[in-house]
Design an enzyme around this catalytic site. Structure first.
Site, short mmCIF file in Angstrom:
data_model
loop_
_atom_site.label_atom_id
_atom_site.label_comp_id
_atom_site.label_asym_id
_atom_site.label_seq_id
_atom_site.Cartn_x
_atom_site.Cartn_y
_atom_site.Cartn_z
N ARG A 13 -18.81 21.30 45.22
CA ARG A 13 -20.28 21.17 45.22
C ARG A 13 -20.69 19.84 45.89
O ARG A 13 -21.21 19.85 47.00
CB ARG A 13 -20.82 21.23 43.76
CG ARG A 13 -22.32 21.46 43.66
CD ARG A 13 -23.17 20.24 43.87
NE ARG A 13 -22.86 19.16 42.95
CZ ARG A 13 -23.33 17.92 43.08
NH1 ARG A 13 -24.12 17.61 44.08
NH2 ARG A 13 -22.99 16.98 42.21
N HIS A 204 -18.99 9.27 37.19
CA HIS A 204 -18.98 9.91 38.51
C HIS A 204 -19.21 8.80 39.54
O HIS A 204 -20.28 8.21 39.57
CB HIS A 204 -20.12 10.94 38.50
CG HIS A 204 -20.44 11.60 39.79
ND1 HIS A 204 -20.32 12.98 39.97
CD2 HIS A 204 -20.92 11.15 40.98
CE1 HIS A 204 -20.71 13.31 41.18
NE2 HIS A 204 -21.09 12.21 41.82
N CYS A 237 -24.43 12.54 49.26
CA CYS A 237 -25.61 13.29 48.84
C CYS A 237 -26.63 13.28 49.97
O CYS A 237 -27.02 12.21 50.44
CB CYS A 237 -26.21 12.66 47.58
SG CYS A 237 -27.72 13.49 47.08
N ASN A 246 -17.30 11.10 47.27
CA ASN A 246 -16.87 10.72 45.92
C ASN A 246 -15.51 10.05 46.01
O ASN A 246 -14.77 10.23 46.98
CB ASN A 246 -16.71 11.96 45.04
CG ASN A 246 -18.00 12.72 44.87
OD1 ASN A 246 -18.47 13.37 45.79
ND2 ASN A 246 -18.57 12.62 43.69
N1 COA Z 1 -32.65 27.92 43.44
C1 COA Z 1 -33.09 28.60 44.50
N2 COA Z 1 -34.35 28.56 44.96
C2 COA Z 1 -35.21 27.76 44.31
C3 COA Z 1 -34.83 27.00 43.20
C4 COA Z 1 -33.48 27.10 42.76
N3 COA Z 1 -33.05 26.40 41.73
N4 COA Z 1 -35.90 26.32 42.76
C5 COA Z 1 -36.92 26.62 43.58
N5 COA Z 1 -36.50 27.49 44.52
C6 COA Z 1 -37.28 28.06 45.62
C7 COA Z 1 -38.63 28.61 45.13
O1 COA Z 1 -38.47 29.94 44.73
C8 COA Z 1 -39.45 28.50 46.38
O2 COA Z 1 -39.08 29.53 47.28
P1 COA Z 1 -40.11 30.11 48.35
O3 COA Z 1 -40.47 28.95 49.27
O4 COA Z 1 -39.34 31.18 49.02
O5 COA Z 1 -41.28 30.57 47.54
C9 COA Z 1 -38.96 27.17 46.99
O6 COA Z 1 -37.64 27.00 46.50
C10 COA Z 1 -39.81 25.99 46.61
O7 COA Z 1 -39.97 25.98 45.20
P2 COA Z 1 -40.55 24.72 44.41
O8 COA Z 1 -40.47 24.99 42.95
O9 COA Z 1 -41.90 24.36 45.00
O10 COA Z 1 -39.49 23.63 44.74
P3 COA Z 1 -39.59 22.30 45.60
O11 COA Z 1 -39.91 22.57 47.02
O12 COA Z 1 -40.44 21.35 44.83
O13 COA Z 1 -38.05 21.84 45.55
C11 COA Z 1 -36.01 21.92 44.26
C12 COA Z 1 -37.46 21.49 44.32
C13 COA Z 1 -35.42 21.30 43.01
C14 COA Z 1 -35.89 23.40 44.21
C15 COA Z 1 -35.29 21.44 45.53
O14 COA Z 1 -35.65 20.11 45.80
C16 COA Z 1 -33.79 21.50 45.36
O15 COA Z 1 -33.18 22.56 45.38
N6 COA Z 1 -33.13 20.37 45.19
C17 COA Z 1 -31.72 20.32 44.95
C18 COA Z 1 -31.19 19.10 45.53
C19 COA Z 1 -29.70 19.00 45.30
O16 COA Z 1 -28.97 19.94 45.18
N7 COA Z 1 -29.25 17.76 45.29
C20 COA Z 1 -27.87 17.45 45.11
C21 COA Z 1 -27.46 17.45 43.69
S1 COA Z 1 -27.86 16.03 42.78
ZN ZN Z 2 -22.28 12.51 43.53
#
Ligand code: COA
Ligand code: ZN
Length: 304
Positions: A13, A204, A237, A246
């Site tokens: 991941r 971590h 990240c 890491n």
């Molecule tokens: N898995 C898949 N899709 C997701 C989701 C999830 N957990 N959460 C939201 N979405 C989708 C929504 O359905 C929406 O889809 P659409 O555009 O087709 O309608 C879109 O993402 C935006 O949703 P929203 O709730 O407005 O999210 P956002 O744009 O504010 O983004 C996160 C927030 C959390 C979803 C996004 O920033 C993210 O996935 N971050 C993860 C970052 C990560 O993995 N970092 C490393 C680990 S620390």
């Molecule tokens: Zn990390």
């Protein structure tokens, strides 16, 4: 203090989410199986996040489907309730959820404030407890944030305290950009181990400034016996500028085994997984142990 140390390989991941080479589901599964073969009992196999935010993690449901999820030890990262629901639908029995030391990181990573993220994670934790799902609560940027700078120990201690009280199975202190030094690690970990014991705490570390192993050692001395690491030192990240990989699993395992700790991991098989990770990602591995171990194993010398 126990001589057993748990290693959770987050390479599939944290490692793969930031590679220029995009791995297929089959390749991701092959890497996870190589880690299993080495005896790795804990693996973060993917995340349920927006595919727009992290395209490399698309298909984590298919990764889980290809694994025997009843086998304990697989976790998946979830940034919000939607991620939790998708993870459950895919059969996940353990989720890693993300808390933040700062607003800056919470916004960059999940488009929330620090406190909003805490509320969402509390809801996920409640659901998980009802569902009998294990929860690892990672506190991102527990020492320093690329946006907001140094993070106050009290802030992290408060979050850790709350989530231990709420029943998280483990609270993971994450130096997400590799900015902590061993003295800072010693201070925070010894304070938290004194307060909560070591059983439910983990660390971590990223190896951005070559302090990964020193930080593992500092935490070990405080009594921490559970560490995230990434095979071949893959990682970084995409939302934390400046973060490199890491600390490499093979470096951590080699150090611990040579110091007499028991990780339960077969270093020879771990080297195969490390070579596979490097080959699949077409990347220069971050770990330092492989060249040493390959040479010594080639000579049939004892390596650990
Ligand atoms: N898995 C898949 N899709 C997701 C989701 C999830 N957990 N959460 C939201 N979405 C989708 C929504 O359905 C929406 O889809 P659409 O555009 O087709 O309608 C879109 O993402 C935006 O949703 P929203 O709730 O407005 O999210 P956002 O744009 O504010 O983004 C996160 C927030 C959390 C979803 C996004 O920033 C993210 O996935 N971050 C993860 C970052 C990560 O993995 N970092 C490393 C680990 S620390
Ligand atoms: Zn990390």
């Amino acid at each position: 203090m126990s001589g057993k140390v748990i290693i959770n390989d987050v390479g599939p991941r944290d490692g793969l989410q930031n590679q220029s080479a995009r791995l297929s589901v089959e390749q991701r599964v092959a890497l996870i199986k190589a880690l299993l073969k080495a005896g790795m009992g804990h693996i973060e196999v993917g995340s349920f996040v927006s595919p727009k935010a992290v395209p490399a993690m698309l298909g984590t449901d298919r990764v889980l489907a290809a694994l025997n999820t009843e086998q304990s030890g697989f976790s998946v990262l979830v940034p919000n309730m939607k991620g939790y629901e998708l993870a459950r639908a895919a059969g996940a029995e353990c989720v890693a959820m993300v808390l933040y030391g700062t607003d800056g990181m919470a916004r960059a990573n999940a488009n929330m404030t620090r406190v909003e993220a805490e509320r969402v994670m509390e809801q996920i934790l409640q659901r998980a407890r009802t569902d009998g799902v294990r929860v690892l609560a990672t506190i991102s940027v527990a020492w320093e944030c690329p946006f907001d700078g140094p993070v106050a120990q009290d802030t992290v201690a408060d979050i850790a305290h709350r989530f231990v009280q709420l029943g998280a199975d483990q609270v993971v202190l994450a130096d997400s950009i590799g900015a902590a030094n061993p003295q800072q690690v010693r201070e925070l970990t010894s304070m938290l181990v004194n307060e909560h014991g070591s059983e439910r705490l983990a660390c971590h570390f990223h190896d951005t400034r070559a302090m990964g192993l020193a930080n593992v050692f500092a935490a070990l001395e405080s009594g921490i016996r559970s560490f995230d690491a990434s095979i071949s030192g893959l990682g970084g990240c995409p939302f934390a500028p400046g973060a490199s990989g890491n600390v490499a699993t093979e470096d951590v395992v080699m150090m611990l085994e040579q110091m007499g700790y028991d990780t339960g991991i077969d270093l020879r098989e771990l080297m195969s997984a490390s070579r596979l990770a490097a080959r699949l990602t077409n990347n220069v591995p971050g770990g330092r142990a492989r060249a040493w171990l390959d040479r010594h194993m080639g000579n049939n010398k004892k390596v650990a």
